[in-house]
Enzyme design. Structure first.
Site, PDB file in Angstrom:
ATOM      1  CG  ASN A  58      -1.689   1.247   1.426  1.00  0.00           C
ATOM      2  OD1 ASN A  58      -1.744   2.085   0.522  1.00  0.00           O
ATOM      3  ND2 ASN A  58      -2.319   1.400   2.579  1.00  0.00           N
ATOM      4  CD1 TRP A  59       3.799   1.293  -2.786  1.00  0.00           C
ATOM      5  CD2 TRP A  59       3.572   2.329  -4.764  1.00  0.00           C
ATOM      6  NE1 TRP A  59       4.615   0.654  -3.689  1.00  0.00           N
ATOM      7  CE2 TRP A  59       4.497   1.259  -4.916  1.00  0.00           C
ATOM      8  CE3 TRP A  59       3.281   3.109  -5.880  1.00  0.00           C
ATOM      9  CZ2 TRP A  59       5.120   0.973  -6.123  1.00  0.00           C
ATOM     10  CZ3 TRP A  59       3.895   2.824  -7.096  1.00  0.00           C
ATOM     11  CH2 TRP A  59       4.809   1.769  -7.207  1.00  0.00           C
ATOM     12  CE  LYS A  60      -0.005   3.229   4.772  1.00  0.00           C
ATOM     13  NZ  LYS A  60       0.191   3.300   6.204  1.00  0.00           N
ATOM     14  CD  GLU A 212      -3.004  -2.472   7.499  1.00  0.00           C
ATOM     15  OE1 GLU A 212      -1.886  -2.629   7.007  1.00  0.00           O
ATOM     16  OE2 GLU A 212      -3.706  -1.486   7.258  1.00  0.00           O
ATOM     17  CB  SER A 258       5.674  -1.919  11.879  1.00  0.00           C
ATOM     18  OG  SER A 258       5.284  -0.592  12.179  1.00  0.00           O
ATOM     19  N   GLY A 279       3.107  -1.145   4.201  1.00  0.00           N
ATOM     20  CA  GLY A 279       3.139   0.275   3.850  1.00  0.00           C
ATOM     21  C   GLY A 279       4.545   0.696   3.461  1.00  0.00           C
ATOM     22  N   GLY A 280       5.264   1.293   4.407  1.00  0.00           N
ATOM     23  CA  GLY A 280       6.573   1.893   4.123  1.00  0.00           C
ATOM     24  C   GLY A 280       7.540   0.968   3.392  1.00  0.00           C
TER      25      GLY A 280
END
Ligand code: 13P
Length: 300
Positions: A58-60, A212, A258, A279-280
């Site tokens: 998920n690149w947001k 999540e 995370s 995510g990150g």
């Protein structure tokens, strides 16, 4: 990976210009109907196995088009593991470009979906347009959207829009730090899963759930593996209670919050874990693939 959406002749009735999701399976009647209208159904490649773990990025709100293209080129050129399905959810602006650039390498999903159909809904992106852009998946109820005010009822409407269009919704659930401290993590997740109530088994099987915990997102903190396993198992049990148990069993429950290459093997190896929502660490090919390689059964 996951099952492909099934399109029957009934789905096409009265639809003037049907959009067939990439990879969809068409019944013989649906195929005939399309051919009669002069539409040649797309020939699709062999899908990954339904039981393969999924690693979803998920690149947001990250990456411009040139950056998205560069990621796709690097991923295409990289040695990718087999036995694990890859999905990227970029900003809407990069969906169509990435769907083309990643064909045969990874699927593409949206980070959100409109609860409305096509129409006068300024700023909303309807399911039909996501399918048109090449999406196969749609995240619904991400904690960052719930934080912005999305209710369970709205999440439920979005989920049904996705399913009706042949998209596989990734339903995000998870508690806040306060809810966990108050011993309410399980009841919050059970409540958030209630939006799946009443789905026909064939529809339910298209759903993915991502646990999540809100406090683990972007914080570098994760629950202990035991805590994650307990919540994933709780989610699976809650699903089975509220729906057809055989269909509920086929709903993968992913973990997100995370996830990085250094903890991926431990988290993805948990008995109830069907994959990761990242995510990150999904912003760089090396860390995204580092996580994918850690999935049980991943080869190469
Ligand atoms: P991080 O992996 O950056 O914690 O984000 C998780 C997430 O929100 C994925 O949807």
């Amino acid at each position: 990976m996951a099952q492909r959406p099934l399109i029957t002749a009934r789905d096409l009735e009265g639809v003037e210009s049907p959009v067939i999701p990439r990879g969809a399976i068409l019944t013989p009647l649906a195929r005939d109907l399309l051919r009669k209208r002069g539409i040649e159904p797309e020939v699709c490649g062999r899908p990954a196995a339904a039981s393969d773990p999924l690693v979803v990025g998920n690149w947001k709100s990250h990456k411009t088009l040139p950056e998205a293209r560069a990621f796709a080129e690097e991923l295409r050129a990289a040695a990718r593991p087999g036995g694990v399905a890859l999905v990227i959810c970029p900003p809407h602006t990069a969906l169509a470009t990435l769907a083309d650039a990643l064909r045969g390498v990874a699927e593409v999903g949206s980070q959100d979906i409109s609860a409305h159909g096509e129409g006068a809904h300024t700023g909303e992106v309807a399911a039909r347009h996501l399918v048109d852009a090449g999406c196969r998946f749609a995240i619904v109820g991400h904690s960052e959207r719930r934080h912005a005010g999305e209710t369970d009822a709205l999440v439920g409407r979005k989920l049904r829009r996705a399913l009706a269009a042949g998209l596989r919704p990734i339903l995000c659930v998870g508690e806040t730090a306060e809810e966990r401290r108050a011993g309410r993590a399980e009841s919050v997740v059970s409540r958030q899963l209630e939006v799946l109530g009443g789905l026909e088994p064939a529809r339910l099987e298209q759903v993915l759930v991502a646990y999540e915990p809100r406090w683990a997102i972007g914080s570098g903190q994760t629950p202990t593996p035991d805590e994650v396993e307990s919540m994933l198992a709780h989610a699976s049990a809650a699903l089975a209670r509220g729906a057809d148990p055989a269909a509920a069993q086929r709903v993968p429950v992913l973990y997100g919050g995370s996830v990085k290459p250094s903890n991926a093997a431990e988290l993805l190896g948990l008995p109830s874990c069907g994959g990761a929502l990242v995510g990150g660490a999904a912003l760089k090919v090396a860390s995204f693939l580092g996580i994918a390689r850690a999935a049980p059964g991943a080869s190469g």
